[in-house]
Enzyme design. Structure first.
Site, PDB file in Angstrom:
ATOM      1  CB  SER A 182       1.667   3.678   0.285  1.00  0.00           C
ATOM      2  OG  SER A 182       0.783   4.257  -0.626  1.00  0.00           O
ATOM      3  CE  LYS A 190     -17.534  22.521  -3.960  1.00  0.00           C
ATOM      4  NZ  LYS A 190     -16.119  22.774  -4.228  1.00  0.00           N
TER       5      LYS A 190
END
Lengths: 303, 190
Positions: A117, A169
């Site tokens: 990764s 948010k």
């Protein structure tokens, strides 16, 4: 002139000449070419959280310091990055990847047990990648783990009420709605696409080909070689030889560039230091410490 | 000084016993400070040039060579004064009879072999064997200086070599124990 004066004069001249050579030696006598080994081990993070074990994380700051040291030393002709990493944060991986891309001397990655990764992301821009036949690599993908910590908060007697300015948010802290799942998927896909483009550019592979490999699948070293994700099979010594070859040097000395020694303050009291972590654990208790670690580790998508 | 400074310097290197004895008696403190500072200065410059003083690497701000040199001079003088005082105290406790000035002067001159780290650093630049030769040479310089410090204590307090070593070890052990206690207290207080 007495014998003592002659001896004192000779010693004085030797010392002065030595100091002059030390000051201007590199201009007078070119230093012996060197290949530097930089060992990068651990997860990739924006900042290290493991002092007094600073090499347990790979951070942009750590890599920048070591690469600048290698670039500033005229005797260092090439660098071998010895990497062992499961990946980590996206932006940190990209910052390190950019540093490797912009590094002006030949740079070769030597893969250890696992370079997956983000570990592969930072390797992609090296001039050459050398892996062992059994190295686990690949995992070209993005992962985001959404943690629902409501149960733990309830156990701790913590009730949270969130007021937001902006509809989404709090998208990372409340249970996922289909809409928010879509938004996070969009971020994840964008980061995945960036990963694919980086590998394609760094490895000089067609994007379509990388896209087929970028399923998050792990590859063993030999497979990675066949797929073009690494250039050669071999260990540290092969990587050193390849680096020297790329630098065009026939003879060389190998040196290890170590991470900087932390100051005493950082060691005992700085962010992430063992004493500080012990103090926080004692003050907050085990469960809140666990909550803190979970939120810190899983709050964002990762390579 | 009865002898000239150049003869004394060569004497410290070539005929240490009689020269150190003479220094202990005559106490040329001014010259001792100059010799000590020159030796410290040479070491500091060598360490800077060979990257030993990698302040940024140690997590400290890089304050530049002049500041490091001035700081190093002040630090080294303080170390000399304090270490001489502790050694003098240890010598008094162990029955040695001699003055602080004699020990201070002889300690100053005993640092003289430190100037050889400069040519040794040049040797260290040689490919392949340079680092090994330089390392061995620096070890030799360390042993040489230690021998001169032991000689300084022995000649100043007119004690045996064994007792001189003990006198030098005491302040070192005390400083190490105090540092250990400090760190231990710090750890326990968390």
């Amino acid at each position: 002139m007495s014998r003592s004066k002659i001896i004192a004069l000779i010693i004085g001249v030797v010392i002065v000449v030595s100091l002059i050579v030390l000051f201007f030696g590199q201009e007078i006598v070119p230093p012996h070419p060197r290949v530097a080994i930089i060992t990068l081990t651990g997860p990739i993070q924006g900042s290290d959280g493991g002092l007094p074990f600073p090499d347990t994380a790979i951070t942009p700051e750590l890599v920048r310091g070591l690469l600048e040291q290698a670039e500033g030393d005229r005797s260092i002709k090439a660098v071998v990055l010895r990497i062992d990493s499961p990946g980590g944060m996206i932006a940190a991986s990209q910052e390190i990847g950019d540093m490797i891309k912009e590094f002006e001397k030949p740079i070769v990655v030597s893969m250890g047990d696992q370079v997956t990764s983000g570990g592969y992301y930072i390797s992609a821009h090296a001039d050459m990648i050398i892996a062992q036949a059994g190295t686990i690599t690949g995992s070209i993908g993005v992962i985001f783990t959404h943690l629902n910590v409501d149960g733990l908060l309830e156990k701790l007697g913590i009730e949270m009420e969130t007021v937001t300015g902006g509809e989404h948010k709090d998208m990372f802290v409340t249970p996922l709605t289909p809409e928010r799942r879509y938004l996070i998927q969009r971020i994840t896909d964008a980061a995945h696409d960036q990963f694919i483009h980086t590998v394609a550019e760094g490895r000089d592979l067609p994007i379509s080909e990388v896209r087929e490999l970028a399923t998050g699948e792990l590859f063993i070293g030999r497979q990675a070689l066949e797929l073009g994700l690494v250039d050669r099979l071999g260990g540290r010594q092969v990587a050193i030889n390849v680096a020297a070859e790329l630098a065009g040097i026939q003879e060389w000395v190998v040196i290890e560039l170590a991470p900087p020694v932390p100051s005493l303050f950082d060691l005992f009291l700085g962010g992430g230091s063992i004493l500080r972590e012990m103090a926080i654990a004692r003050l907050l208790g085990d469960e809140i410490t666990l909550l803190r670690t979970l939120l810190k580790t899983y709050s964002l998508p990762r390579y | 000084m009865e002898k000239g400074i150049l003869e004394t310097l060569v004497g410290v290197l070539a005929r240490p016993t009689s020269t150190i004895r003479s220094i202990c008696q005559q106490r040329p403190i001014g010259w001792a400070i100059i010799v000590y500072l020159v030796a410290s200065l040479v070491s500091t410059i060598v360490w800077i040039e060979t990257g030993f003083y990698d302040l940024e690497g140690m997590g400290l701000p890089d304050v530049g060579m002049p500041t490091i040199i001035v700081g190093s001079i002040i630090f080294n003088i303080v170390i000399l004064v304090v270490f001489t005082a502790l050694s003098h105290l240890a010598a008094s406790l162990l029955g040695g009879k001699g003055g602080y000035g004699g020990l201070f002067s002889s300690f100053g001159f005993a640092s003289l072999p430190g100037i050889f780290v400069a040519p040794l650093a040049v040797v260290g630049m040689l490919p392949m064997v340079g680092a090994l030769l330089s390392g061995l040479g620096n070890f030799g310089v360390l042993i040489w200086s230690l021998a001169l410090y032991i000689l300084a204590v022995r000649e100043n307090y007119l004690v045996s070599t064994g007792r001189a070593i003990l006198i030098l070890l005491l302040p070192t052990v005390v400083l190490l124990v105090l540092s250990g206690l400090l760190v231990g207290l710090l750890l326990l207080s968390v």
